[in-house]
Design an enzyme around this catalytic site. Structure first.
Site, PDB file in Angstrom:
ATOM      1  N   TRP A 232       0.784  -1.238   0.000  1.00 57.32           N
ATOM      2  CA  TRP A 232       0.000   0.000   0.000  1.00 57.32           C
ATOM      3  C   TRP A 232       0.814   1.286   0.000  1.00 57.32           C
ATOM      4  O   TRP A 232       0.242   2.367  -0.056  1.00 57.32           O
ATOM      5  CB  TRP A 232      -0.988   0.006   1.162  1.00 57.32           C
ATOM      6  N   ASP A 301       0.766  -6.009  13.731  1.00 55.78           N
ATOM      7  CA  ASP A 301       0.474  -5.126  12.599  1.00 55.78           C
ATOM      8  C   ASP A 301       1.689  -4.311  12.162  1.00 55.78           C
ATOM      9  O   ASP A 301       1.561  -3.159  11.773  1.00 55.78           O
ATOM     10  CB  ASP A 301      -0.719  -4.198  12.897  1.00 55.78           C
ATOM     11  N   TRP A 471       3.437  12.932  11.240  1.00 52.90           N
ATOM     12  CA  TRP A 471       2.733  12.176  10.189  1.00 52.90           C
ATOM     13  C   TRP A 471       3.008  12.754   8.803  1.00 52.90           C
ATOM     14  O   TRP A 471       2.317  12.437   7.840  1.00 52.90           O
ATOM     15  CB  TRP A 471       1.223  12.144  10.507  1.00 52.90           C
TER      16      TRP A 471
HETATM   17  N1  PQQ Z   1      -2.592   4.548   5.793  1.00 54.09           N
HETATM   18  C1  PQQ Z   1      -2.226   5.415   6.766  1.00 54.09           C
HETATM   19  C2  PQQ Z   1      -2.300   6.874   6.585  1.00 54.09           C
HETATM   20  O1  PQQ Z   1      -2.336   7.291   5.420  1.00 54.09           O
HETATM   21  O2  PQQ Z   1      -2.322   7.623   7.576  1.00 54.09           O
HETATM   22  C3  PQQ Z   1      -1.821   4.731   7.867  1.00 54.09           C
HETATM   23  C4  PQQ Z   1      -1.968   3.381   7.546  1.00 54.09           C
HETATM   24  C5  PQQ Z   1      -2.440   3.297   6.241  1.00 54.09           C
HETATM   25  C6  PQQ Z   1      -1.703   2.235   8.323  1.00 54.09           C
HETATM   26  O3  PQQ Z   1      -1.263   2.338   9.472  1.00 54.09           O
HETATM   27  C7  PQQ Z   1      -1.958   0.967   7.742  1.00 54.09           C
HETATM   28  O4  PQQ Z   1      -1.735  -0.067   8.379  1.00 54.09           O
HETATM   29  C8  PQQ Z   1      -2.438   0.884   6.390  1.00 54.09           C
HETATM   30  N2  PQQ Z   1      -2.632  -0.357   5.923  1.00 54.09           N
HETATM   31  C9  PQQ Z   1      -3.075  -0.549   4.682  1.00 54.09           C
HETATM   32  C10 PQQ Z   1      -3.234  -1.960   4.222  1.00 54.09           C
HETATM   33  O5  PQQ Z   1      -2.828  -2.844   4.979  1.00 54.09           O
HETATM   34  O6  PQQ Z   1      -3.724  -2.159   3.115  1.00 54.09           O
HETATM   35  C11 PQQ Z   1      -3.334   0.529   3.823  1.00 54.09           C
HETATM   36  C12 PQQ Z   1      -3.144   1.851   4.277  1.00 54.09           C
HETATM   37  C13 PQQ Z   1      -3.418   2.907   3.255  1.00 54.09           C
HETATM   38  O7  PQQ Z   1      -3.591   2.536   2.067  1.00 54.09           O
HETATM   39  O8  PQQ Z   1      -3.487   4.084   3.522  1.00 54.09           O
HETATM   40  C14 PQQ Z   1      -2.684   2.039   5.612  1.00 54.09           C
END
Ligand code: PQQ
Length: 564
Positions: A232, A301, A471
């Site tokens: 991702w 995770d 972030w």
């Molecule tokens: N996206 C964010 C964000 O943009 O703040 C934070 C996360 C994602 C995570 O902590 C994730 O674990 C996460 N996991 C996936 C996934 O396992 O498919 C996708 C995404 C995403 O696409 O933004 C995040």
């Protein structure tokens, strides 16, 4: 005409444009510009600001691209804007019409696009890849990556290599299968696919190519079929070895006991390859060249998606560096992805006591969330405290490498979590976790921590502490500057050697975007998109009190020095 493979290859050194995510496919986020430097950055002022508008202002994680006097940005809810860099005026806007029922896990964000030829490429939350005409914003082609009803979505910036648009997928929390896809940039034809979970077949030119790994070598039964490992965060490309490097997220479900990963096993049969791994891929065929699994037997995770940055170390060795969600900063060999070193980049790591000489974690077994099947009622496994939290020592926000200092600048967070496991079975389009959790700050006075790290030793040269979790992305320049932003809204320039704050500007909303800099008519510009959101306000547990007062937004800020 338009953007060529050479433009993309030389994106780091061509300072008048930015056509790739990462300001070059190595994702170093380093600019050789030094017009703006430690002495004059204090004079930096806004040139213009641009509002993304819309009723729903959510996280703005995009990295702007700059080409031929135009800035291209993506916005929340799968929007794209073309903006005149001189005036800040809008040239066109594209708004993808999203269906009801999309399932992004972590806010409706997008991290940016890619430019090649006369097209702008980006992915949408309903798991499509779209090619737009650079001049008009009209759709040239549009392809479905995967089924959003099964939990697939798309949030990363595409990567262009050799006329192919290379993308990943999101959906790791829904039992999808992580995959890398290469499309013909001209017409959107699928060239190859490479699944990240063992047992699945890749494809090349419409036919099956090779299997990923060996069926059932590290996964029990049918669990590999819904094994997660979402790609991702997209990937990087190492031109020196002609290798695409993609990371794969957490194995699904989170409950490691259901994946045969809960107890140490003979021959590491519960490792669940290639989830929580970095994978080197041949860009022509999609075949796997090497893999390095950061978190085998993953149970917290700790997605393995964080960016892999090719660089040359202080002794002249060609290396990769990656700061994993699991709290360790890894250095790998560029030729074969072989392990070189790992050092903690956050304090208080509790799930492992270290990394052994082969690169394998030394697990602290009592800090793995317990097995519900072993509990009195079979419903809730033992609750344990683990650090870092599931949002990681570092999440998606990209670090930067400085060719000026040879150091990496890593946006990190000091937090842990209470976590437990629960029973779960796979159901299409439903969350597939088998876990519950509450995040907790590890310190009262800060969670965020920007660290300057010497990759040769792992030594932290300086640290900047921030109340809320960091972030946003980081950028370095030959002018000796390190730029990043905070959820509190400050856009900051630091001295790359000392960490001294040299300049800052309040942008009015939290920064979770990625800074860029370029040169236009002899002047150096810096841009950042401000707009609070992303995973923290959705999943942050006890972190809420540090962020729940923050205002949402959606503004591009562009800065330069006043005319002499
Ligand atoms: N996206 C964010 C964000 O943009 O703040 C934070 C996360 C994602 C995570 O902590 C994730 O674990 C996460 N996991 C996936 C996934 O396992 O498919 C996708 C995404 C995403 O696409 O933004 C995040």
């Amino acid at each position: 005409a338009g953007v060529t493979e050479d433009d993309i290859k030389n994106d780091q050194s061509i300072t008048s444009q930015i056509v790739t995510n990462g300001m070059g496919r190595h994702l170093q986020r380093y600019s050789p510009l030094d017009t703006l430097n430690k002495d004059n950055v204090k004079n930096l002022v806004p040139a213009w600001a641009f509002s993304l508008g819309g009723e729903k202002q959510r996280g703005q994680e995009t990295q702007p691209l700059i080409y031929d006097g135009v800035m291209y940005i993506t916005g929340s809810y799968s929007r794209v804007y073309a903006i005149d860099v001189k005036t800040g005026a809008e040239l066109w806007q594209y708004d993808a019409r999203l269906p009801e029922g999309i399932l992004p896990c972590c806010d409706v964000i997008n991290r940016g696009g890619a430019i090649y030829g006369d097209k702008f490429y980006f992915g949408t939350l309903d798991a499509r890849i779209v090619a737009l005409d650079l001049k008009t914003g009209d759709v040239v082609w549009r392809k479905k990556i995967a089924d959003y009803k099964a939990g697939y979505s798309y949030t990363a910036a595409p990567l262009i290599v050799d006329g192919k648009v290379v993308v990943g997928n999101s959906g790791g929390e829904f039992g999808i299968v992580g995959m890398v896809y290469a499309y013909d940039a001209e017409n959107g034809d699928l060239v190859w696919t490479r699944p990240m979970i063992e047992g699945h077949m890749g494809t090349l030119n419409g036919e099956e190519s090779t299997m990923t790994g060996t069926l059932n070598a590290t996964w029990p039964g049918d669990m590999w079929k819904t094994g997660g490992g979402a790609t991702w965060l997209g990937g990087s490309y190492d031109a020196d070895t002609n290798t695409l490097v993609f990371g794969a997220g957490n194995p699904a479900p989170w409950n490691s006991h259901l994946r045969g990963a809960g107890t140490p096993a003979e021959g590491n049969t519960g490792d669940n390859l290639y989830a929580a791994s970095r994978v080197g891929i041949d860009p022509q065929t999609g075949d796997i060249k090497w893999h390095f699994q950061t978190t085998p037997r993953e149970g917290w995770d700790y997605d393995g998606v964080n960016e892999v940055v090719p660089y040359t170390d202080k002794s002249g060795n060609k290396r990769y560096a990656t700061a994993d969600r699991n709290g360790f900063f890894y250095v790998l060999n560029r030729e074969d992805g072989a392990f070189v070193s790992a050092t903690p980049f956050v304090k208080d790591i509790s799930w492992a006591s270290g990394i052994d000489e082969t690169g394998r974690p030394i697990f602290v077994e009592e800090n793995r969330p317990g097995n519900p099947a072993a509990s009195a009622d079979g419903k809730k496994g033992e609750v344990i405290f683990a650090s870092p939290s599931f949002l990681g020592g570092k999440n998606w926000m990209p670090m930067a490498f400085s060719q000026n200092t040879g150091n990496f600048y890593v946006p990190s967070n000091e937090w842990g979590m209470d976590i437990w496991n629960e029973p779960i079975t796979y159901k299409k389009g439903a969350a597939y976790l088998g876990a519950g959790f509450t995040i907790k700050p590890n310190y009262d006075d800060h969670i965020g921590s920007l660290k300057a790290i010497d990759p040769d030793t792992g030594e932290v040269k300086w640290e900047y502490k921030n109340d809320a979790p960091l972030w946003g992305g980081v950028m370095t320049t030959a002018g000796g500057l390190v730029f990043t932003g905070t959820p509190e809204g400050e856009f900051i320039a630091f001295d790359d050697e000392t960490g001294e704050k040299l300049w800052s500007f309040q942008t009015g909303s939290g920064i979770v975007g990625q800074p860029v800099t370029w040169e236009q008519d002899g002047e150096q510009y810096v841009s950042i998109v401000s707009g609070w959101g992303g995973a923290v306000p959705l999943w942050g547990g006890e972190v809420a009190k540090k962020v729940n007062y923050l205002n949402q937004g959606g503004l591009v800020w562009t800065f330069k020095l006043p005319k002499q």
